[in-house]
Write an enzyme that holds these catalytic residues in place. Structure first.
Site, short mmCIF file in Angstrom:
data_model
loop_
_atom_site.label_atom_id
_atom_site.label_comp_id
_atom_site.label_asym_id
_atom_site.label_seq_id
_atom_site.Cartn_x
_atom_site.Cartn_y
_atom_site.Cartn_z
N TYR A 156 0.82 -1.20 0.00
CA TYR A 156 0.00 0.00 0.00
C TYR A 156 0.85 1.25 0.00
CZ TYR A 156 0.86 0.95 5.00
OH TYR A 156 1.45 1.27 6.19
N LYS A 178 6.49 -2.08 1.78
CA LYS A 178 5.34 -1.50 2.48
C LYS A 178 4.13 -2.42 2.35
CE LYS A 178 3.20 3.04 3.12
NZ LYS A 178 3.34 3.06 4.56
N GLU A 199 12.14 2.09 14.22
CA GLU A 199 11.29 3.20 13.76
C GLU A 199 10.04 3.23 14.61
OE1 GLU A 199 10.01 2.36 9.69
OE2 GLU A 199 10.04 0.22 10.14
N LEU A 255 11.15 1.00 7.06
CA LEU A 255 10.53 1.49 5.83
C LEU A 255 11.31 2.73 5.38
CD1 LEU A 255 8.09 1.00 3.93
CD2 LEU A 255 7.07 2.97 5.03
N1 PMP Z 1 7.81 3.61 8.94
C1 PMP Z 1 6.67 2.90 8.98
C2 PMP Z 1 6.66 1.58 9.65
C3 PMP Z 1 5.50 3.41 8.38
O1 PMP Z 1 4.35 2.70 8.40
C4 PMP Z 1 5.55 4.71 7.80
C5 PMP Z 1 4.30 5.32 7.21
N2 PMP Z 1 3.90 4.70 6.06
C6 PMP Z 1 6.76 5.40 7.79
C7 PMP Z 1 7.88 4.82 8.37
C8 PMP Z 1 6.88 6.76 7.13
O2 PMP Z 1 6.86 6.66 5.74
P1 PMP Z 1 6.33 7.85 4.83
O3 PMP Z 1 7.13 9.05 5.21
O4 PMP Z 1 6.58 7.40 3.46
O5 PMP Z 1 4.87 8.02 5.17
#
Ligand code: PMP
Length: 287
Positions: free
Chosen positions: A33, A151, A183, A207
């Site tokens: 996603y 993701k 994270e 991620l």
């Molecule tokens: N880490 C994780 C585990 C996440 O779910 C997200 C949000 N999708 C992020 C980091 C931040 O990613 P982004 O800046 O692309 O939203």
């Protein structure tokens, strides 16, 4: 009012949108996603999200259901149909439905992947009052699988982490593996010490946040020092500032970790400045 959503080629009222019970996203969490925010009717960093989606699909040998140009057109159509000013577009691709339950991947020539998109309206989301106070986090063990760079829709543990935070009276959780923060449950984690911005380096352990990439680029452009390395919860508690980034929170100050105040216990200068730069620049570049 009912939203207009997108399912496999059709724009429908949300009540009429249907996906098979045999869809592998439903049965196996076999799906990926993206969430792209919308500010002032414009998509923020669409290219970054589209590129990460292509990478997630490739890593899982999943066919892209449409081209990235078509995907942009669908995003725009949904933003228009739902009159979204501020909010987000959620998109999910799964390996589709082979009409039964089987662990083996179906032949992509015979079973097309499923594509679903819907919008969320969040008026004034750039002015979240939480920014003024900052948020609190707790630390929890990171027990997720080893490909966190993809993701996927396997969000059970992040959901559990948010519930653990809620039960502890905190806003969110930072996950820890081998003594080091990986994270946040749905965001990337940072600390600031002596003016230096510290965040874990990219690997399969986290991620690769699209907001992270933009924020680090803006920080470097503003001559701020950035160090991509792991840090522990103890080091974070001892930092001058802490913050998180994600497409839905942008840059959000963290003021408490496991009950201990970070720095002066209020949003830090660096985090607030980065939020301002990020919002300014991203809105300008929105499409
Ligand atoms: N880490 C994780 C585990 C996440 O779910 C997200 C949000 N999708 C992020 C980091 C931040 O990613 P982004 O800046 O692309 O939203």
């Amino acid at each position: 009012m009912s939203r207009t959503v997108y399912v496999n080629g059709d724009y429908l009222p949300e009540e009429e949108a249907k996906i098979s019970i045999f869809d592998r996203g439903f049965l196996m969490a076999d799906g990926v996603y993206e969430v792209t925010s919308v500010l002032g009717g414009k998509l923020i960093d669409f290219d970054g999200h589209a590129k990460r989606l292509e990478r997630s699909l490739k890593e899982l040998d999943m066919a892209a259901p449409v081209t990235m140009d078509e995907l942009l057109a669908i995003h725009r159509e949904l933003v228009a149909k739902n009159a979204i000013v501020d909010g987000a577009v959620y998109l999910q691709v799964t390996r589709g439905s082979a009409g039964d339950r089987d662990f083996a991947f179906p032949d992509p020539e015979k079973v097309p992947s499923s594509l679903v998109l819907f919008t969320q309206s969040k008026p004034g989301m750039a002015y979240d009052p939480k920014v003024q106070k900052g948020i609190s986090v707790i630390s929890i063990d990171d027990i997720r699988w080893g490909r966190r760079d993809i993701k996927t829709v396997q969000l059970l543990y992040p959901s559990m982490g948010k519930m653990m935070a809620k039960a502890a009276g905190a806003d969110d959780a930072w996950m820890v593996e081998d003594g080091m923060v990986t994270e946040g449950t749905s965001n990337n984690a940072y600390i600031v010490k002596g003016g230096k911005i510290i965040t874990r380096a990219l690997s399969n352990d986290i991620l690769h946040g699209i907001t992270r990439a933009a924020v680090l680029r803006f920080a470097r452009e503003a001559q701020m020092e950035v160090e991509e390395r792991s840090f522990s919860i103890d080091e974070a508690k001892d930092a001058d500032e802490a913050f998180i980034t994600s497409a839905s929170t942008f840059v959000m100050p963290v003021v408490k970790i496991d009950g201990a105040a970070v720095g002066e216990g209020k949003p830090g200068r660096v985090a607030l400045r980065l939020r301002e730069i990020y919002l300014d620049e991203s809105c300008k570049a929105g499409i």
